[in-house]
Design a protein around this motif. Structure first.
Motif, PDB file in Angstrom:
ATOM      1  N   THR A  67      -1.212  -5.100  -6.411  1.00  0.00           N
ATOM      2  CA  THR A  67      -2.026  -4.206  -5.584  1.00  0.00           C
ATOM      3  C   THR A  67      -3.423  -4.793  -5.485  1.00  0.00           C
ATOM      4  OG1 THR A  67      -0.860  -2.344  -6.580  1.00  0.00           O
ATOM      5  CG2 THR A  67      -2.805  -1.819  -5.279  1.00  0.00           C
ATOM      6  N   GLU A 114      -7.248  -3.958  -3.428  1.00  0.00           N
ATOM      7  CA  GLU A 114      -7.942  -3.001  -2.577  1.00  0.00           C
ATOM      8  C   GLU A 114      -9.427  -3.343  -2.584  1.00  0.00           C
ATOM      9  OE1 GLU A 114      -6.592   0.884  -3.548  1.00  0.00           O
ATOM     10  OE2 GLU A 114      -7.964   1.891  -2.210  1.00  0.00           O
ATOM     11  N   ARG A 165      -5.055   3.027  -1.480  1.00  0.00           N
ATOM     12  CA  ARG A 165      -3.863   3.363  -2.264  1.00  0.00           C
ATOM     13  C   ARG A 165      -4.183   4.205  -3.483  1.00  0.00           C
ATOM     14  NH1 ARG A 165       0.848   1.335  -1.236  1.00  0.00           N
ATOM     15  NH2 ARG A 165       1.543   1.779  -3.360  1.00  0.00           N
ATOM     16  N   TYR A 168      -0.200  -3.948  -0.921  1.00  0.00           N
ATOM     17  CA  TYR A 168       0.720  -3.736  -2.037  1.00  0.00           C
ATOM     18  C   TYR A 168       1.978  -4.545  -1.769  1.00  0.00           C
ATOM     19  CZ  TYR A 168       3.711  -1.321  -5.425  1.00  0.00           C
ATOM     20  OH  TYR A 168       4.556  -1.038  -6.475  1.00  0.00           O
ATOM     21  N   LYS A 175       5.589  -5.731  -3.571  1.00  0.00           N
ATOM     22  CA  LYS A 175       6.465  -5.441  -4.700  1.00  0.00           C
ATOM     23  C   LYS A 175       7.769  -6.234  -4.591  1.00  0.00           C
ATOM     24  CE  LYS A 175       8.434  -1.724  -7.477  1.00  0.00           C
ATOM     25  NZ  LYS A 175       8.477  -0.282  -7.733  1.00  0.00           N
ATOM     26  N   ASP A 228      -6.308  -2.516   2.004  1.00  0.00           N
ATOM     27  CA  ASP A 228      -5.505  -2.548   0.790  1.00  0.00           C
ATOM     28  C   ASP A 228      -4.173  -3.227   1.054  1.00  0.00           C
ATOM     29  OD1 ASP A 228      -3.394  -0.212   1.383  1.00  0.00           O
ATOM     30  OD2 ASP A 228      -5.374   0.516   1.963  1.00  0.00           O
TER      31      ASP A 228
END
Lengths: 300, 406
Positions: free
Chosen positions: B297, B299, B153, B279, B281, B277
């Motif tokens: 996030t 990674e 990302r 993410y 939200k 990775d």
């Protein structure tokens, strides 16, 4: 053997996943456009909006789930005038859908059919988040929305000519209902003509012009700039003797400052649904304007 | 090399042929009938465009690219001179500096291509310049030019999209001082699944510094022949992204990444990078509180590098929490680390060492086009004492800056 089975499985999954609907798939940024497309397209159309009615259209996320929706669209309707510039171009590029790119048959920019207001002679960010093509919040006015509805109807016929008669019948019904509703709304709003209002953001310009109300100031010192105490204080001194009746704002702006200002100015804060879906029970544009008119005419 | 030239021609031909790919005599007749019906319908009911073509509106209709300039300038302070390597664009010494001045331009070329350019004016180097196809069939998309590697990302992000004033330790050690990027081509496919499933493949050249920018892979000059003599001299990058929304308020992206190329330590030996990775939200769109958001996030990657007489494995990762209180205030917390896991790393290489760092940033965003950030770092390299660093960063963007990916 294992490889061929795996291949068949993958193809099977993809086959099952492929959209089987023969309906025209209309994706819109604004929930109002989706509601209009569904009403005009009836059973020949699946319409879906990328924005929620409770969401600030300036600041949407270009979420992958939205890319999938744009990828499957036969038609994309957007507000235009740069309102979706922070997120829609990413969705359009990453959607890999040639049918809805700018200039393609499935692309419709609603702003092309309205008379833009507040078009700056010189666009400069010192003036705030102004849009060089004009104020993009035309969807707060029934007459501008009606013109976009007419364009959506024509586009449905263009993309699905076999349904031409069907769409035209639905358009006639829509236009008849519009004339009837406009008469009803304007009759209710007539006593409010000339009423002075303060807005939070300059989203209501088109509606106020249409309804005959007068905007005398905005809580935001410039579009997109947070209200500062000094600006609000100055605004209060400017308007305190002008008999401001309403402070108007959308559901997604904070209400604390607006409420304080309204109390001090002897006005009433009215949180209006700027989009379909902005409050419970608002699923069509008729619901939206019924609610707006009722809120304005029943608020003391 | 000929294979690659052929590939490019096939890609180009497919792009240009795409609009007619589904045409058949029957469909053409149908299209013709439809066109007649359309004309009739348009004559009867189509509204005409009404926007006035005056002043700024005329300017909008000119075919100039969207152009913007983005300036990042900072004040930095370190409690001691010996501290972790901060990475490209980051403040590395006490004082004031321009972190970046990016010139960005983008435009549609024609109905088939879009062009994007990012050039770094303060350090005078190309960040990215590429074409993107808009009309390939089968949900495919190609990009060609100078590209950031689609690895994880963080690597594809430009300075103004960072949530901190410096890149993660992982990025500085495994990607490059800038981005892991190169001259090359990319083909990606959006799978026809009900959810978002994107499969990306990239081939990056290694001919010179502008051919490849990487702190993990060697360039073609380091091969035994010192020139490009086969497919093994390129860098290959693959990424698969799965994304879904549990509701309007939640979104999750999960990515798997791989990169393969030659070692910068032994001619014609190999390096592999594997990464993952995530993410997540949360943004409560359904309640109207859409100015508020929380993002997580994470990674991580592992690198295997062939070195003289050995193979070195090292790894790195970070986790970052972003809390957006409202439209104007965002707080960010990050923990990151890098470590050698095994093998004898060559002296002076970036394969050795242990680093840890915690960062806390607070950003004030008065408008969509300016940002003021303060950041506090506490970090330590294995053999050095712990240090503290502080940064004050101002970022402004002028012009028509493009939209950002999620």
């Amino acid at each position: 053997m294992k490889t061929s089975r795996l291949l068949l499985l993958v193809l099977g999954v993809l086959g099952v996943a492929a959209p089987a609907s023969a309906k025209l798939n209309v994706v819109t940024t604004l929930p109002d456009f989706a509601a209009i497309a569904q009403e005009l397209g009836g059973e020949r159309v699946n319409a879906e909006a990328l924005l929620r009615g409770t969401q600030d259209p300036h600041f949407a996320d270009a979420k992958p789930a939205l890319i999938v929706k744009v990828n499957r669209a036969d038609m994309l309707v957007n507000i235009g005038l740069g309102l979706e510039a922070g997120w829609l171009p990413v969705l359009m590029t990453q959607a890999r859908n040639a049918n809805i790119q700018v200039g393609a048959p499935g692309y419709l920019d609603g702003s092309q059919f309205v008379t833009a207001k507040e078009v700056p002679v010189k666009a400069d960010r010192a003036m705030g988040d102004v849009h060089s093509g004009g104020n993009p919040h035309y969807y707060t006015a029934p007459d501008e929305l009606f013109r976009v509805a007419q364009a959506i109807s024509a586009k449905l016929v263009e993309l699905d000519p076999e349904g031409r008669t069907y769409y035209q019948e639905r358009w006639q019904a829509f236009a008849t209902k519009y004339e009837q509703k406009v008469r009803e709304w304007q009759a209710k709003l007539a006593p409010l003509r000339g009423t002075k209002v303060i807005v939070y953001h300059q989203s209501w310009t088109y509606f106020l012009d249409w309804a005959g109300l007068v905007e005398v100031g905005a809580l935001e010192p410039k579009p997109g700039v947070s209200p500062s105490p000094s600006h609000v204080s100055r605004l209060f001194n400017q308007v305190k003797d002008q008999k401001v009746r309403f402070v108007l704002q959308e559901v997604y702006h904070p209400t604390s400052l607006s409420e304080t200002f309204a109390n001090k100015a002897g006005a009433t804060l009215v949180v209006l649904p700027s989009m379909v879906g902005a409050a419970d029970g608002i699923v069509t544009i008729w619901d939206k304007f019924d609610r707006i008119v009722n809120q304005l005419t029943t608020t003391k | 090399m000929q294979q690659w030239v052929s590939y490019m021609f096939v890609l180009l031909a497919a792009t240009l042929a795409a609009p007619a790919a589904n045409a058949s005599p029957d469909s053409e007749i149908h299209d013709f009938d439809a066109a007649i019906a359309n004309d009739a319908a348009e004559t009867e009911s189509a509204p005409t465009a009404r926007s006035p073509l005056t002043g700024a509106a005329v300017q909008m209709r000119q075919m100039n690219p969207d152009i913007s300039l983005i300036l990042d300038t900072s004040f930095g302070w370190f409690s001691q001179d010996d501290h972790l390597r901060q990475g490209g664009h980051a403040m590395n010494e006490n004082g004031l500096a321009v972190q970046g001045l990016e010139f960005a331009a983008s435009a549609s070329v024609d109905p088939f291509f879009r062009f994007d350019l990012n050039f770094e004016l303060s350090h005078l180097h190309l960040e990215e310049a590429y074409l993107t196809t808009l009309a390939l069939p089968l949900n495919m998309q190609a990009r060609m030019g100078y590209l950031n590697a689609q690895f994880g990302r963080e690597n594809p992000l430009h300075l103004h999209s960072w949530h901190f004033s410096n890149p993660s330790l992982m990025h500085s050690r495994f990607m490059s001082e800038e981005h892991f990027s190169g001259a090359g081509t990319e083909l990606s496919v959006l799978a026809p699944t009900p959810w978002y499933l994107l499969i990306v493949g990239q081939v990056l050249g290694t001919a010179d510094e502008l051919g490849l920018r990487s702190d993990s892979f060697g360039n073609v000059a380091f091969t035994q022949k010192g020139k490009n003599d086969g497919p093994e001299d390129f860098v290959y990058v693959a990424r698969v992204v799965n994304a879904g929304s549990f509701s309007d308020d939640w979104a999750l992206n999960v990515g798997l990444n791989g990169a393969w190329g030659q070692s910068p330590y032994v001619p014609d030996n190999r390096v592999t990078l594997y990464g993952a990775d995530l993410y997540l939200k949360w943004r409560p769109l359904s309640t109207g509180d859409d100015a508020m958001a929380v993002g997580l996030t994470a990674e991580a990657l592992v690198r295997d590098t062939q070195v003289p007489g050995d193979s070195v494995r090292d790894a790195g990762g970070y986790a970052a929490l972003d809390v957006q209180f409202n439209r104007y205030w965002i707080a960010n917390l990050r923990g990151d680390y890098v470590q050698t896991l095994g093998g004898e790393a060559p002296e002076g290489s970036n394969l050795q060492g242990l680093g840890r760092r915690a960062s806390l940033a607070l950003s004030y965003i008065p408008t969509h086009f300016s940002k003021l950030r303060v950041q506090l770092d506490v970090g330590q390299e294995k053999r050095l004492p712990r240090y503290v660093a502080g940064f004050l960063q101002l970022e402004v963007s002028a012009g028509e800056h493009g939209a950002h990916s999620f």
